[in-house]
Design a protein around this motif. Structure first.
Motif, PDB file in Angstrom:
ATOM      1  N   SER A 417       0.832  -1.208   0.000  1.00 45.55           N
ATOM      2  CA  SER A 417       0.000   0.000   0.000  1.00 45.55           C
ATOM      3  C   SER A 417       0.859   1.248   0.000  1.00 45.55           C
ATOM      4  O   SER A 417       0.583   2.221  -0.701  1.00 45.55           O
ATOM      5  N   ALA A 418       1.939   1.223   0.821  1.00 51.61           N
ATOM      6  CA  ALA A 418       2.834   2.387   0.847  1.00 51.61           C
ATOM      7  C   ALA A 418       3.507   2.579  -0.508  1.00 51.61           C
ATOM      8  O   ALA A 418       3.677   3.715  -0.987  1.00 51.61           O
ATOM      9  N   ALA A 419       3.902   1.476  -1.162  1.00 54.95           N
ATOM     10  CA  ALA A 419       4.525   1.589  -2.483  1.00 54.95           C
ATOM     11  C   ALA A 419       3.550   2.153  -3.508  1.00 54.95           C
ATOM     12  O   ALA A 419       3.906   2.997  -4.338  1.00 54.95           O
ATOM     13  N   GLN A 420       2.301   1.696  -3.458  1.00 52.91           N
ATOM     14  CA  GLN A 420       1.299   2.215  -4.398  1.00 52.91           C
ATOM     15  C   GLN A 420       1.064   3.702  -4.175  1.00 52.91           C
ATOM     16  O   GLN A 420       0.982   4.481  -5.133  1.00 52.91           O
ATOM     17  N   ALA A 421       0.946   4.099  -2.868  1.00 53.29           N
ATOM     18  CA  ALA A 421       0.742   5.527  -2.580  1.00 53.29           C
ATOM     19  C   ALA A 421       1.938   6.357  -3.005  1.00 53.29           C
ATOM     20  O   ALA A 421       1.792   7.469  -3.544  1.00 53.29           O
ATOM     21  N   LEU A 422       3.157   5.815  -2.810  1.00 49.65           N
ATOM     22  CA  LEU A 422       4.361   6.550  -3.206  1.00 49.65           C
ATOM     23  C   LEU A 422       4.436   6.680  -4.722  1.00 49.65           C
ATOM     24  O   LEU A 422       4.808   7.743  -5.252  1.00 49.65           O
ATOM     25  N   TRP A 513      13.790   9.389  -4.311  1.00 45.45           N
ATOM     26  CA  TRP A 513      14.758   8.811  -3.368  1.00 45.45           C
ATOM     27  C   TRP A 513      14.045   7.881  -2.370  1.00 45.45           C
ATOM     28  O   TRP A 513      14.560   6.817  -2.041  1.00 45.45           O
ATOM     29  N   SER A 514      12.865   8.290  -1.901  1.00 43.13           N
ATOM     30  CA  SER A 514      12.092   7.426  -0.992  1.00 43.13           C
ATOM     31  C   SER A 514      11.718   6.125  -1.684  1.00 43.13           C
ATOM     32  O   SER A 514      11.762   5.046  -1.089  1.00 43.13           O
ATOM     33  N   ALA A 515      11.313   6.209  -2.960  1.00 47.80           N
ATOM     34  CA  ALA A 515      10.949   4.993  -3.705  1.00 47.80           C
ATOM     35  C   ALA A 515      12.145   4.068  -3.852  1.00 47.80           C
ATOM     36  O   ALA A 515      12.036   2.844  -3.691  1.00 47.80           O
ATOM     37  N   GLN A 516      13.317   4.637  -4.166  1.00 44.10           N
ATOM     38  CA  GLN A 516      14.502   3.805  -4.316  1.00 44.10           C
ATOM     39  C   GLN A 516      14.881   3.153  -2.979  1.00 44.10           C
ATOM     40  O   GLN A 516      15.287   1.986  -2.948  1.00 44.10           O
ATOM     41  N   THR A 517      14.754   3.917  -1.903  1.00 42.84           N
ATOM     42  CA  THR A 517      15.054   3.352  -0.576  1.00 42.84           C
ATOM     43  C   THR A 517      14.130   2.184  -0.259  1.00 42.84           C
ATOM     44  O   THR A 517      14.558   1.144   0.252  1.00 42.84           O
ATOM     45  N   LEU A 518      12.838   2.338  -0.572  1.00 46.19           N
ATOM     46  CA  LEU A 518      11.881   1.256  -0.308  1.00 46.19           C
ATOM     47  C   LEU A 518      12.226   0.022  -1.153  1.00 46.19           C
ATOM     48  O   LEU A 518      12.179  -1.102  -0.665  1.00 46.19           O
ATOM     49  N   CYS A 519      12.566   0.245  -2.406  1.00 46.36           N
ATOM     50  CA  CYS A 519      12.921  -0.889  -3.280  1.00 46.36           C
ATOM     51  C   CYS A 519      14.177  -1.591  -2.777  1.00 46.36           C
ATOM     52  O   CYS A 519      14.258  -2.832  -2.768  1.00 46.36           O
ATOM     53  N   THR A 525      12.883  -4.284  -7.899  1.00 39.81           N
ATOM     54  CA  THR A 525      13.494  -3.524  -9.014  1.00 39.81           C
ATOM     55  C   THR A 525      12.732  -2.223  -9.236  1.00 39.81           C
ATOM     56  O   THR A 525      13.326  -1.212  -9.610  1.00 39.81           O
ATOM     57  N   ASP A 526      11.429  -2.229  -9.038  1.00 44.76           N
ATOM     58  CA  ASP A 526      10.633  -1.005  -9.091  1.00 44.76           C
ATOM     59  C   ASP A 526       9.398  -1.209  -8.213  1.00 44.76           C
ATOM     60  O   ASP A 526       9.146  -2.305  -7.700  1.00 44.76           O
ATOM     61  N   LEU A 527       8.623  -0.126  -8.052  1.00 45.03           N
ATOM     62  CA  LEU A 527       7.476  -0.171  -7.138  1.00 45.03           C
ATOM     63  C   LEU A 527       6.356  -1.076  -7.639  1.00 45.03           C
ATOM     64  O   LEU A 527       5.541  -1.555  -6.856  1.00 45.03           O
TER      65      LEU A 527
END
Length: 899
Positions: A417-422, A513-519, A525-527
């Motif tokens: 859910s956090a990845a989708q929102a990001l 940057w937040s997306a890359q940190t989460l990945c 590899t991506d969200l």
């Protein structure tokens, strides 16, 4: 006023805390909820408002729960020329201490310290302004309170509206409060002299704050009240004297009446006493006759009792003889029945012994068969437990495999859910940046190679650059960063990113940057992979739950160790049993049935033998009991015969009957005499004479007591009247009346002067308040200057005469203040307080206290309000209490304190 330091000890949930505040600028006190931030402001109010021994509920509420200790508050404060340290302890061993450091050292304690601080604050601090500049978490409207009585603000607005400072500034220019020019002395000096003179005259008669009588008016009123009280007291004494004279006259008259009534009552008493003595003689004869009747009645009763006793003895002897014959017959029957029961009990004992021998043999056979069956059952249970343990070991291996796979799948539903929102926020941020940034179209027209940021542009318009789009052989590039377009050896074009897109680009970079940190954290590899990985984790979790359910079904609330231990117990029990051949089920059932039948037979035989033996014993006991009873009846018959012989020997029956007749005749004669004397007593009315005699005695007693009381009263009143004449109280009364009339005349004269001064003061004050309309202009300009940082340069505010914001206008759209959102109202309330704080002179200023404000504001407004706080803090002390430090992270040069 400046708050430099605040120290608390045992204040509600605060054990001990000391916070130092910046003298100028913003102090941010940050901490979690219930860390005691709001309690610090409450502690300052309690310190300045209440005495150390106050019993107010607000003071009792600060005591820490569960501990019997005193709550301590200490503050370091400067105001005007004063700089002091002030501390109090409440609820337990209360104390107050004051240490003045400037302008000259002082040390005070107790009530003197409290009064001294009140005196300093009353002369140097505008308390109305101090209360108005607090923005607390009260849940009420954050608008400014009424500031009409704030003297420091009035002085500042007077100067600003008098022609200098803000009055001549341009509407959009920022003029700091310390640059306000003093008003024209010719204009303001005369006004101030007149106002001060009128206020001085008004102050001779009334207090300036509450309008209560004081000075000459209070003294005249006090003199009139004291004289009036003295006159009333002496007048009441004169009235009491008149009452005493009248009471003395009535008492003398009453004494004569009581003396005459007493003489008449004593004459009646002598007549009634003679009649009472005659009645007592008749009553005495009637009583003697009554006693004679009682004596003869007793004699008759005794004679009749002698005859009744002989008749009773003869009747009882006849009954006992009949009972003795019946008991002899019952004893013979019981003896025969007991003999027959003993014979039958002996035969039943023999039959019981044979049945028991047969039962013992059957039980030995049943025990052997059951032992063989138990060995077979234990063998089957060991095999079943071994199979369960093998299955549980398989489930454990499957769980280890699934747990290993789950350890590599860290993406759950929350992470997905956090990845989708990001991802959505990144798309929105990229769209906003592309909408705000310029778009460049590059099209190659010749043979010269063209590059964009060092990447070559192909003939068909393809290029490997972020944000580049092919459009019919050309390429569109968004200028979201500095772009370099170059034709080698011909031209180089550098496109700079616009200033207005910098914040959008920074926001996009932060989100990426937040997306890359989460990945990186979860190995994506991506969200877009987050949803699939979350679904895979869900499947594994479901599989694990099924395995656990099957395992729990086998365990049945047991553990593997308990199952293994129980198998060892069963196996040990099996090894301890001897080898035996298992019998057929039918033969065991037959043996058990035969055993039960024989046991029933033994039980019935045993019961019959016991019952018959008990019957034999009971019959024997009954025969013994009947024999003893027959013996007692015989003794009673002999005793009755002896008693009857004694009575007849002492007095024969004929003489006893003659005595009864004589006693009856004597009783009749005594009753006739009693009736005669009773009739004579009734004719005399002895009871009425007795009542009359007692009533006369009571009347004489009451009269004598009242006569004594009247005599004492006459003596007391005569003494009081003589003392009043000797003390000359009539002259004192006339003197008090003259003094009271003179005081009332003086009060009327002073009251007329006081009412004239009051009318003049109220007229000037009302005129001064009416002129406050022009004060709103400096406040409005300062409000516009600070509000432009938050609402934009086009913002304008409509302010009424009481400095209340009526409406806000942005880009030509006017919205009433009550129709604004909660966040806008909160922002406007904070800006209004900061505007007031920056208008007031530094010497008159007070701290602006903000308790967790901006809770309804969006991030952009919060950043703008940080700029407002930074701007206003140049000329004021601002204290911010918050549980969300990020709201005030944009305040520059803030002094941060963590609690």
């Amino acid at each position: 006023m400046r708050l430099h330091r605040l120290k608390l000890r045992d204040f509600r949930g605060i054990g001990e805390r000391e916070v130092c505040f910046a003298d100028r600028g913003v102090t941010v006190v940050e901490g979690r909820n219930e860390a005691g931030k709001s309690s610090m402001i409450e502690a300052l109010d309690v310190l300045l408002r209440f005495r150390d021994n106050s019993k107010s509920s607000a003071v009792r509420a600060i005591m820490p729960s569960g501990r019997d200790v005193g709550s301590e508050v200490e503050a370091e404060i400067s105001c005007g020329e004063w700089y002091f340290t002030y501390s109090k302890r409440f609820n337990k061993q209360p104390s107050t201490t004051l240490a003045v450091h400037r302008p000259k050292p002082e040390q005070l304690s107790g009530r003197d310290a409290h009064d001294r601080v009140d005196e300093i604050l009353d002369t140097t601090v505008d308390r109305v302004l101090f209360d108005a500049l607090k923005l607390l978490q009260s849940g009420t409207d954050p608008a400014l309170t009424d500031l009409s009585s704030a003297a420091s603000l009035s002085r500042a607005l007077d100067r600003a509206a008098g022609g200098g400072g803000l009055a001549g500034a341009e509407p959009d220019s920022v003029v700091p409060p310390d640059s306000v020019v003093s008003p024209d002395p010719i204009v303001s000096e005369d006004d101030n002299v007149l106002v001060d003179a009128v206020a001085g005259e008004y102050g001779r008669y009334y207090t300036l704050k509450q309008g209560k009588p004081t000075g000459e008016l209070a003294a005249a009123a006090s003199r009139a009240a004291v004289a009036g009280e003295r006159y009333d007291r002496l007048r009441r004494g004169r009235e009491v004297l008149d009452d005493d004279i009248e009471r003395l006259r009535e008492a003398v008259s009453r004494r004569g009446e009581l003396q005459r009534a007493g003489e008449l009552a004593r004459a009646d008493q002598e007549r009634v006493e003679l009649a009472w003595q005659a009645a007592q003689a008749v009553l005495s004869k009637a009583e003697d006759a009554a006693r004679g009747v009682a004596h003869r009645q007793t004699a008759l009763t005794l004679a009749e009792r002698v005859m009744n006793e002989r008749n009773d003895i003869r009747q009882r002897r006849a009954v006992l003889c009949t009972e003795a014959a019946e008991l002899d017959e019952q004893c013979a029957q019981a003896l025969e029945q007991a003999r027959l029961a003993a014979v039958e009990a002996s035969g039943l004992e023999g039959e019981l012994s044979s049945a028991k021998e047969i039962l013992v043999d059957l039980r030995e056979k049943v025990g052997t068969a059951r032992q063989a069956l138990r060995r077979a059952r234990l063998t089957a249970e060991v095999a079943e437990l071994t199979d369960v343990l093998d299955k549980l070991a398989g489930f454990r291996a499957e769980l280890d495999t699934v747990d290993g796979e789950l350890a590599t799948h860290t993406v759950d539903a929350e992470v997905a859910s956090a990845a989708q929102a990001l991802a959505h926020r990144i798309d929105v941020a990229r769209g906003r940046l592309e909408a705000a940034a310029a778009t460049l179209r590059v099209e190659t027209l010749g043979d010269h190679p063209v590059t964009i940021d060092g990447e070559p542009v192909a003939a068909d318009g393809a290029v490997d650059v972020d944000g580049a789009v092919d459009v019919d052989g050309a390429v569109d590039v968004v200028a979201d960063a500095d772009r370099v377009i170059e034709a080698a050896g011909v031209v180089r074009v550098t496109v700079r990113r616009g200033v207005d897109t910098q914040a959008l680009a920074e926001e996009l970079d932060r989100l990426q940057w937040s997306a890359q940190t989460l990945c990186d954290t979860h190995g994506l590899t991506d969200l877009s992979q987050a949803a699939a990985r979350a679904a895979a984790r869900t499947d594994l979790t479901h599989k694990r739950a099924l395995i656990c359910e099957r395992r729990d079904g086998l365990l049945k609330w047991r553990t593997v160790a308990e199952i293994r231990d129980w198998r060892d117990v069963v196996r040990a029990e099996l090894e301890g049993l001897p080898e035996a051949e298992a019998p057929a089920p039918d033969s065991i059932d037959d043996l058990v049935a035969a055993e039960r039948a024989q046991a029933d037979l033994v039980e019935r035989a045993h019961t019959a033998a016991i019952r018959r033996a008990s019957e034999s014993s009971a019959l024997t006991d009954r025969q013994t009991s009947l024999a003893r009873r027959r013996e007692r009846v015989g003794k009673q018959i002999d005793e009755l015969d002896d008693r009857l012989a004694e009575l007849v020997f002492a007095l024969p029956d004929d003489e006893a009957r003659a005595a009864v007749d004589r006693a009856r005749d004597d009783l009749e004669e005594a009753r006739a005499a009693q009736t005669q004397f009773a009739a004579q007593a009734a004719e005399l009315d002895a009871a009425g004479i007795e009542l009359r005699r007692e009533q006369i005695a009571r009347d004489i007693g009451h009269g004598d007591a009242e006569l004594d009381a009247v005599g004492h009263l006459i003596t007391e009143l005569g003494t009081k009247l003589e003392m009043y004449r000797s003390e000359a109280r009539l002259d004192e009364f006339d003197e008090a009346q003259v003094e009271w009339e003179d005081a009332c005349a003086g009060l009327r004269r002073i009251t007329r002067r006081a009412e004239a001064a009051k009318l003049l003061h109220e007229t000037l004050t009302r005129t001064r308040l009416e002129s406050r309309a022009k004060y709103a202009d400096p406040f409005t300009r300062r409000l516009d200057q600070l509000g432009a940082i938050v609402f934009g340069e086009s913002v304008r505010f409509d302010v009424d005469d009481d400095l209340n914001v009526v409406s806000r206008t942005v880009e030509g759209v006017t919205v009433p203040r009550d129709a604004l959102s909660g966040g806008a109202k909160e922002q406007l309330g904070l800006i209004s307080r900061l505007a007031v704080a920056t208008l007031v002179d530094e010497a008159d200023g007070v701290p602006v206290i903000i308790d967790d404000a901006l809770g309804y504001s969006d991030p952009d407004r919060i950043a703008a309000m940080a700029s407002v706080l930074t701007e206003a803090a140049h000329d004021a002390q601002v204290i911010v209490l918050t549980c969300s430090p990020h709201r005030y992270a944009g305040v520059r040069d803030a002094h941060v304190v963590t609690v």
